[in-house]
Design a protein around this motif. Structure first.
Motif, PDB file in Angstrom:
ATOM      1  N   VAL A 158       2.470  14.593   2.270  1.00 24.40           N
ATOM      2  CA  VAL A 158       1.034  14.741   2.002  1.00 24.40           C
ATOM      3  C   VAL A 158       0.255  14.198   3.187  1.00 24.40           C
ATOM      4  CG1 VAL A 158      -0.827  14.295   0.353  1.00 24.40           C
ATOM      5  CG2 VAL A 158       1.533  14.505  -0.454  1.00 24.40           C
ATOM      6  N   THR A 159      -0.057  15.098   4.122  1.00 24.07           N
ATOM      7  CA  THR A 159      -0.661  14.677   5.382  1.00 24.07           C
ATOM      8  C   THR A 159      -2.161  14.934   5.444  1.00 24.07           C
ATOM      9  OG1 THR A 159      -0.027  16.805   6.360  1.00 24.07           O
ATOM     10  CG2 THR A 159       1.484  14.962   6.665  1.00 24.07           C
ATOM     11  N   VAL A 160      -2.771  15.292   4.308  1.00 23.02           N
ATOM     12  CA  VAL A 160      -4.229  15.367   4.214  1.00 23.02           C
ATOM     13  C   VAL A 160      -4.648  14.648   2.945  1.00 23.02           C
ATOM     14  CG1 VAL A 160      -4.422  17.533   5.466  1.00 23.02           C
ATOM     15  CG2 VAL A 160      -4.161  17.593   2.993  1.00 23.02           C
ATOM     16  N   GLU A 161      -5.944  14.275   2.890  1.00 22.39           N
ATOM     17  CA  GLU A 161      -6.439  13.610   1.680  1.00 22.39           C
ATOM     18  C   GLU A 161      -6.372  14.559   0.494  1.00 22.39           C
ATOM     19  OE1 GLU A 161      -9.776  10.817   1.697  1.00 22.39           O
ATOM     20  OE2 GLU A 161     -10.161  11.543   3.721  1.00 22.39           O
ATOM     21  N   PHE A 184       1.018  -6.886   5.213  1.00 27.83           N
ATOM     22  CA  PHE A 184       0.624  -5.593   4.673  1.00 27.83           C
ATOM     23  C   PHE A 184       1.826  -4.652   4.790  1.00 27.83           C
ATOM     24  CE2 PHE A 184      -3.406  -7.581   5.388  1.00 27.83           C
ATOM     25  CZ  PHE A 184      -4.206  -7.101   4.358  1.00 27.83           C
ATOM     26  N   LEU A 185       2.352  -4.269   3.646  1.00 31.16           N
ATOM     27  CA  LEU A 185       3.584  -3.480   3.584  1.00 31.16           C
ATOM     28  C   LEU A 185       3.271  -2.067   3.123  1.00 31.16           C
ATOM     29  CD1 LEU A 185       6.687  -3.256   3.655  1.00 31.16           C
ATOM     30  CD2 LEU A 185       6.711  -4.174   1.312  1.00 31.16           C
ATOM     31  N   CYS A 186       3.491  -1.102   3.992  1.00 31.36           N
ATOM     32  CA  CYS A 186       3.300   0.311   3.652  1.00 31.36           C
ATOM     33  C   CYS A 186       4.654   0.927   3.312  1.00 31.36           C
ATOM     34  CB  CYS A 186       2.677   1.070   4.819  1.00 31.36           C
ATOM     35  SG  CYS A 186       0.972   0.640   5.127  1.00 31.36           S
ATOM     36  N   ILE A 187       4.691   1.679   2.218  1.00 37.81           N
ATOM     37  CA  ILE A 187       5.925   2.344   1.799  1.00 37.81           C
ATOM     38  C   ILE A 187       5.669   3.844   1.785  1.00 37.81           C
ATOM     39  CG2 ILE A 187       7.733   2.464   0.044  1.00 37.81           C
ATOM     40  CD1 ILE A 187       6.695  -0.180  -1.090  1.00 37.81           C
ATOM     41  N   SER A 188       6.551   4.600   2.439  1.00 42.87           N
ATOM     42  CA  SER A 188       6.377   6.051   2.523  1.00 42.87           C
ATOM     43  C   SER A 188       7.705   6.693   2.862  1.00 42.87           C
ATOM     44  CB  SER A 188       5.340   6.406   3.592  1.00 42.87           C
ATOM     45  OG  SER A 188       5.337   7.790   3.878  1.00 42.87           O
ATOM     46  N   GLN A 189       8.040   7.794   2.194  1.00 45.03           N
ATOM     47  CA  GLN A 189       9.254   8.515   2.548  1.00 45.03           C
ATOM     48  C   GLN A 189       9.134   9.075   3.950  1.00 45.03           C
ATOM     49  OE1 GLN A 189      11.845  11.488   3.570  1.00 45.03           O
ATOM     50  NE2 GLN A 189       9.827  12.194   2.937  1.00 45.03           N
ATOM     51  N   SER A 190       8.049   9.795   4.208  1.00 40.92           N
ATOM     52  CA  SER A 190       7.887  10.503   5.477  1.00 40.92           C
ATOM     53  C   SER A 190       7.360   9.628   6.596  1.00 40.92           C
ATOM     54  CB  SER A 190       6.934  11.691   5.305  1.00 40.92           C
ATOM     55  OG  SER A 190       5.616  11.231   5.025  1.00 40.92           O
ATOM     56  N   GLY A 191       6.618   8.599   6.248  1.00 34.95           N
ATOM     57  CA  GLY A 191       5.942   7.805   7.268  1.00 34.95           C
ATOM     58  C   GLY A 191       4.725   8.479   7.856  1.00 34.95           C
ATOM     59  N   GLU A 192       4.327   9.609   7.242  1.00 34.42           N
ATOM     60  CA  GLU A 192       3.155  10.350   7.707  1.00 34.42           C
ATOM     61  C   GLU A 192       2.117  10.525   6.595  1.00 34.42           C
ATOM     62  OE1 GLU A 192       2.865  10.919  10.763  1.00 34.42           O
ATOM     63  OE2 GLU A 192       4.899  10.954  11.574  1.00 34.42           O
ATOM     64  N   THR A 193       2.295   9.848   5.466  1.00 36.70           N
ATOM     65  CA  THR A 193       1.379   9.988   4.334  1.00 36.70           C
ATOM     66  C   THR A 193      -0.037   9.620   4.762  1.00 36.70           C
ATOM     67  OG1 THR A 193       3.212   9.379   2.877  1.00 36.70           O
ATOM     68  CG2 THR A 193       0.992   9.348   1.939  1.00 36.70           C
ATOM     69  N   ILE A 247       0.868  -1.177   0.000  1.00 36.72           N
ATOM     70  CA  ILE A 247       0.000   0.000   0.000  1.00 36.72           C
ATOM     71  C   ILE A 247       0.909   1.231   0.000  1.00 36.72           C
ATOM     72  CG2 ILE A 247      -1.855   1.230   1.191  1.00 36.72           C
ATOM     73  CD1 ILE A 247      -2.378  -1.463   2.688  1.00 36.72           C
ATOM     74  N   ALA A 248       0.703   2.131  -0.965  1.00 34.76           N
ATOM     75  CA  ALA A 248       1.580   3.293  -1.065  1.00 34.76           C
ATOM     76  C   ALA A 248       0.940   4.342  -1.964  1.00 34.76           C
ATOM     77  CB  ALA A 248       2.953   2.891  -1.610  1.00 34.76           C
ATOM     78  N   CYS A 249       1.604   5.488  -2.068  1.00 35.68           N
ATOM     79  CA  CYS A 249       1.126   6.593  -2.910  1.00 35.68           C
ATOM     80  C   CYS A 249       2.287   7.131  -3.746  1.00 35.68           C
ATOM     81  CB  CYS A 249       0.580   7.739  -2.054  1.00 35.68           C
ATOM     82  SG  CYS A 249      -0.783   7.293  -0.966  1.00 35.68           S
ATOM     83  N   GLY A 250       1.969   7.657  -4.913  1.00 38.92           N
ATOM     84  CA  GLY A 250       2.945   8.377  -5.721  1.00 38.92           C
ATOM     85  C   GLY A 250       4.179   7.569  -6.035  1.00 38.92           C
ATOM     86  N   THR A 251       5.345   8.172  -5.809  1.00 39.12           N
ATOM     87  CA  THR A 251       6.622   7.522  -6.084  1.00 39.12           C
ATOM     88  C   THR A 251       6.754   6.208  -5.321  1.00 39.12           C
ATOM     89  OG1 THR A 251       7.821   9.517  -6.717  1.00 39.12           O
ATOM     90  CG2 THR A 251       9.112   7.775  -5.707  1.00 39.12           C
TER      91      THR A 251
END
Length: 612
Positions: free
Chosen positions: A609-612, A341-350, A296-300
């Protein structure tokens, strides 16, 4: 998607607030403001545009105080304007806010009926009026805030001050990151610890639902009205360097930092030609039991997950699914037992990734379905790290440029390490292949350095994109996600419309777009798909498209009329995605510079990106 800084001290705090905002500029914003309390008065200054505009106005009006809050805003409700800039005020109450108050229209109507007049189009102003109204029932700011927080729906971080209590600052975290900076005789809040590094390296990382009362010599944290303790953590000085150094932009600096970042990331797991015994050792039993992976991730980060899907299924035979977090969280997916369930995020706050993670944890618990969660992240203190069973850090160091570069390559390196680890535990990875990949991983930083030597040639080719309005990126196999990533980079920072496609899809639509004015970027590593890719290139050339090919030095692809070729050093086909993202990063960077855009802070975008 904006920045909060606040604090209380014995000294004048204005310069600290302004410096904090400057250090948050990389996050993206369109206006900035500050409010301080001085001798019982609430003094406020707000400006559209850069923080320097605010700094000049603050200096001109000699704004000073020992208690204050400041903010950089990225517009969500209401256009960029001074009236919509934070801090917002109601009477002698001032508020800064990150996130979105989803039920603000309902609250606004109620407050208007009570006689409150709104001067902005924002959702934030309802918070200021609600606190002001609550203070008519209680003379205590903390109690007033505690009484109104249950009425707020959405994700938010708040900083609140009131002239009648000039010795305290109230902060709230609910779905949007907020940290406390711990000083000596002074304390601070911020949405990002980087903002406070000039004044402290000691931090308390707030959890969901925390409400905080800060005074100069005390920090009180409450959850559901009960006082609790949170640990103070000292930030390693190694992660505090956010200077551009000799580089014109952070993005270029971070592109050139990739060999070292990848080296650091793989070194945490590899010992000569094997995985370290303690690498993810706590997850051994879990990895032995899992039956599939859901990324589960967003963008890059989503693109990194797409590459990992190929690796998981081809290298270790483990089913892997990848989904955009903002879609996954709303479609109520079936939960399969023994899924990682693997979450990928640069900031960890997406925000979307965190919400998807929390939703799947809640639903699995309700249905008594055994699952496991893991994060791949660049920030060791982030919410995502704290809220998952296991984690693997990408040791990229601070990434300031909005367009992610070194975070992406280190995510890929970390994902390959994870694949090796799971394959080793499940005994589904051939020893010879494992040795080949480990050898290639160690070699990867050298290949990255060699690839970066193409910078001058890529700069020359970039001039051919300056007047273009559209571009196609094509790749096959693991390079389809790299084509998507290349198109994303070009869109983000040069504002040229670009699309990434699997090259085999050309005949299914994109070929209709190809003409003499359409640049087509091709990713051509030497793998089993190369001959098919060459056929795709012929299709483009036949329609008059201009080719820009990043090709393996042994691919037998050479430049000719309207076919420009940059040769990339030979690399293992498994790790080629880590290498081939570099030339598309450089291409996007140079095109953006030539077009005169704001490379590090592209319009309408934010780093975290900390809001929808």
């Amino acid at each position: 998607m904006c920045g909060i800084v606040g604090g209380i001290a014995e000294r004048n705090i204005t310069e600290i607030l302004i410096e904090g905002l400057k250090r948050l500029e990389y996050r993206g914003y369109d206006s900035a403001g500050v409010a301080v309390i001085n001798q019982g008065q609430l003094l406020r200054e707000r400006q559209v545009g850069k923080v320097i505009n605010l700094a000049d106005a603050v200096a001109a009006h000699h704004l000073q105080g020992n208690l204050g809050i400041a903010h950089t805003r990225w517009a969500t409700h209401g256009k960029p304007s001074e009236q919509n800039a934070h801090p917002h005020a109601s009477g002698n109450v001032a508020v800064v806010h990150n996130g979105i108050i989803e039920n603000y229209q309902e609250l606004k109507q109620e407050l208007q009926q009570l006689g409150y007049v709104f001067s902005s189009q924002t959702d934030t102003e309802v918070v200021a009026h609600l606190v002001n109204h609550a203070l008519k029932q209680t003379p205590d700011l903390l109690q007033a805030v505690q009484s109104i927080v249950p009425r707020l729906k959405g994700a938010y971080a708040l900083g609140i001050v009131w002239t009648e209590q000039p010795d305290e600052l109230i902060a709230v975290r609910e779905g949007s990151p907020l940290v406390i900076g711990v000083g000596i005789g002074e304390n601070f809040i911020s949405s990002d610890q980087l903002a406070l590094l000039p004044v402290t390296n000691r931090f308390i990382y707030l959890e969901e639902g925390d409400i905080v009362r800060l005074k100069r010599n005390s920090i009180e944290i409450f959850v559901n009205g009960q006082a609790i303790d949170r640990p103070v953590k000292e930030l390693d000085a190694a992660v505090t360097n956010s200077s551009k150094g000799e580089y014109k932009h952070f993005m270029l600096k971070e592109i050139f930092e990739q060999p070292d970042a990848v080296q650091q990331t793989i070194a945490q797991a590899l010992d000569a030609d094997t995985l370290k015994p303690d690498f993810l050792a706590k997850a051994n039993q879990t990895f032995a039991a899992i039956q599939q992976i859901q990324i589960i991730a967003c963008g890059t980060s989503y693109h990194a997950g797409m590459v990992a899907k190929y690796w998981c299924e081809q290298i270790i035979g483990l089913p892997c699914h990848v989904e955009i977090a903002s879609e996954y969280r709303y479609r109520h997916p079936v939960i399969v037992a023994n899924t990682l369930f693997l979450c990928i995020s640069q900031s960890g706050e997406t925000a979307d990734s965190l919400a998807a993670l929390r939703d799947i944890q809640r639903r699995a618990k309700q249905k008594h379905i055994p699952i496991h969660t893991m994060a791949i992240c660049n920030v060791s203190t982030s919410s995502m790290i704290r809220e998952t069973d296991f984690h693997l850090l990408t040791l990229a160091g601070p990434e300031i440029g909005v367009a992610s570069t070194k975070a992406f390559t280190t995510q890929l390196a970390a994902l390959m390490l994870l694949v090796l680890k799971i394959g080793e535990i499940k005994q589904t990875l051939a020893e010879s292949l494992k040795q080949d990949i480990i050898k290639a991983l160690w070699h990867c930083p050298k290949v990255l350095n060699e690839t970066l030597k193409n910078d001058t040639e890529i700069l020359r080719l970039s001039s051919l994109f300056v007047e273009k309005q559209h571009c196609l990126f094509l790749g096959r196999g693991t390079h389809f996600p790299i084509a998507l990533e290349g198109a994303l980079k070009l869109k983000e920072i040069s504002y040229i419309h670009a699309e990434g496609y699997a090259a085999g899809e050309l005949k299914h639509g994109p070929l209709a777009l190809v003409d003499n004015d359409m640049p087509v970027v091709i990713l051509a590593p030497k793998d089993e798909m190369l001959d098919k890719l060459k056929s795709n290139m012929e299709e483009v050339q036949t329609r008059g498209g201009e080719l820009f090919v990043f090709a393996d030095e042994h691919s037998d692809i050479h430049a000719q009329d309207r076919k420009h070729v940059v040769h990339i050093p030979q690399v293992s086909e498994w790790l080629a995605p880590i290498i081939y993202c570099v030339p598309v990063q450089l291409l996007s960077y140079h095109v953006a510079v030539l077009r005169g855009t704001d490379v590090d802070q592209p319009r309408n975008l934010a780093k975290s990106v900390t809001v929808e």
